[in-house]
Design an enzyme around this catalytic site. Structure first.
Site, mmCIF file in Angstrom:
data_model
loop_
_atom_site.group_PDB
_atom_site.id
_atom_site.type_symbol
_atom_site.label_atom_id
_atom_site.label_comp_id
_atom_site.label_asym_id
_atom_site.label_seq_id
_atom_site.Cartn_x
_atom_site.Cartn_y
_atom_site.Cartn_z
ATOM 1 N N LYS A 54 44.492 48.519 47.664
ATOM 2 C CA LYS A 54 43.715 48.691 46.426
ATOM 3 C C LYS A 54 42.463 47.799 46.461
ATOM 4 O O LYS A 54 41.362 48.225 46.093
ATOM 5 C CB LYS A 54 44.575 48.350 45.207
ATOM 6 C CG LYS A 54 45.596 49.430 44.892
ATOM 7 C CD LYS A 54 46.634 48.996 43.868
ATOM 8 C CE LYS A 54 47.677 50.095 43.702
ATOM 9 N NZ LYS A 54 48.862 49.685 42.926
ATOM 10 N N GLN A 98 50.997 44.702 39.551
ATOM 11 C CA GLN A 98 51.737 45.491 40.541
ATOM 12 C C GLN A 98 53.244 45.496 40.235
ATOM 13 O O GLN A 98 53.840 44.449 40.027
ATOM 14 C CB GLN A 98 51.468 44.913 41.946
ATOM 15 C CG GLN A 98 52.102 45.691 43.067
ATOM 16 C CD GLN A 98 51.532 47.108 43.219
ATOM 17 O OE1 GLN A 98 50.319 47.315 43.150
ATOM 18 N NE2 GLN A 98 52.404 48.087 43.395
ATOM 19 N N ASP A 124 46.124 51.587 34.408
ATOM 20 C CA ASP A 124 47.331 52.309 34.823
ATOM 21 C C ASP A 124 47.744 53.344 33.773
ATOM 22 O O ASP A 124 48.600 54.191 34.040
ATOM 23 C CB ASP A 124 48.496 51.316 35.006
ATOM 24 C CG ASP A 124 48.764 51.006 36.472
ATOM 25 O OD1 ASP A 124 48.375 51.824 37.324
ATOM 26 O OD2 ASP A 124 49.369 49.960 36.750
#
Ligand code: NAP
Length: 320
Positions: A54, A98, A124
């Protein structure tokens, strides 16, 4: 005839190529790049690998990406303090914590983190406000994996409006948002889960079948209507030789990859489905690459939105 393979790598490349000049334009206008704060708790190797890719992808697209690391022994209070700092940071438009979090943080840790995120930085798409906006088909930051699947279907000209869609899996991060995005694009949607009775028969009704269970090769040819589009979200690392030998013929590419690496990432869809489906996302190279591309696009959208500019992601459903 084997299914047409839907190329997630190519679509992810196309999305990144669209995002890059928009990031440049934002940077010129705002005097700073869109910023992403990534938080990694502990040293789980798979999570570390995801975070590294990422960071790399964000840097290549011109975004600022900062990694905040916490030890596996960190408390939920420690983590919430980092989230709070990133919430208040002017340089960060998106925040991603994460998963999975260490078990010692408690069973509701992820939910507490999602609740603590500022909704306008929730790239997200897991904050209840963004989920609520998605339900109502309003402008929202939408979960990256299902949003990426919609991009893949649309850019591959798979018809969604009027299609019968079956989503296997009802998680908050994949199954539920996937079903809502398909619904907003006028598919007739059925959501299945571990208590669904006669799953293969229901799945066989689907023009679009999305498998998001995390059970390798669970969806066999018996689940698939001939010609259907099958989206394989599953990613499970398997090192059991017997399973690999049962699924892949000697001399096949996948068998060779297993011999080299000692493990393979498998999807939820059985390899024999390729002979029945009309279109299929491969694993690897199908859904996976889209998730990061959509994270970058969501970060840009959050930056534009926070700067008060036009843009954003449009309505969650997109279709009229
Ligand atoms: P999850 O939270 O474990 O949810 C799995 C869902 O599958 C649950 O709703 C569960 O039903 C259902 N299920 C499990 N066994 C089943 C069975 N035998 N029959 C019918 N339904 C069953 O998983 P997730 O987070 O949604 O992830 C699903 C898979 O996608 C995993 O392999 C994950 O690694 C992968 N994934 C990939 C990406 C990517 O970028 N490629 C991103 C996210 C996730 P119940 O609700 O009844 O328990």
């Amino acid at each position: 005839m084997p299914a047409r393979l839907l190329d997630g790598v190519a679509v992810a490349d196309a999305i990144r190529a669209e995002v890059r000049p928009m990031v440049e334009a934002f940077t010129t206008r705002a005097g700073r790049p869109p910023g992403l704060g990534l938080v990694l708790v502990g040293a789980d190797p798979a999570s570390a690998l995801y975070v590294t890719s990422k960071l790399k992808s964000a840097a290549e697209t011109g975004l600022r990406a900062d990694l905040e690391r916490l030890p596996a022994t960190a408390s939920i209070a420690d983590l919430l303090r980092v989230v709070d700092r990133l919430n208040r940071s002017d340089a960060h438009d998106g925040i991603l914590v994460q998963s999975p979090l260490p078990e010692a943080m408690g069973p509701d840790a992820e939910r507490r983190v999602f609740d603590a995120l500022s909704p306008d930085k929730d790239v997200d798409g897991f904050h209840p406000i963004n989920v609520g906006r998605l339900v109502q088909n309003r402008q929202a930051l939408v979960a990256c994996t299902p949003a990426g699947i919609i991009e893949l279907l649309e850019r591959s000209t798979i018809p969604i409006a009027g299609a019968r869609a079956v989503v296997i899996g009802r998680s908050d991060i994949v199954g539920k948002p996937m079903a809502l995005l398909l619904l907003h694009r006028h598919a007739t949607v059925t959501i299945c889960h571990s208590r669904t009775v006669d799953l293969p028969q229901l799945a066989r009704e689907a023009d679009i079948l999305v498998a998001a269970l995390g059970r390798p090769a669970f969806v066999t040819a018996a689940f698939v209507k001939p010609g259907a589009t099958v989206v394989d979200v599953g990613t499970t690392r398997v090192d059991d030789r017997a399973t690999i030998e049962r699924l892949f013929a000697p001399g096949s590419k996948r068998r060779a990859a297993f011999e080299r690496r000692g493990s393979l990432v498998l999807g939820d869809v059985h390899p024999a489905v390729e002979q029945v489906a009309g279109a299929l996302t491969p694993v690897p190279g199908g859904v996976g690459p889209l998730t990061i591309a959509m994270l970058l696009r969501n970060t840009l959208a959050a930056a534009i939105q926070r700067a008060g500019g036009a843009g954003g992601t449009g309505r969650a459903g997109g279709a009229g």
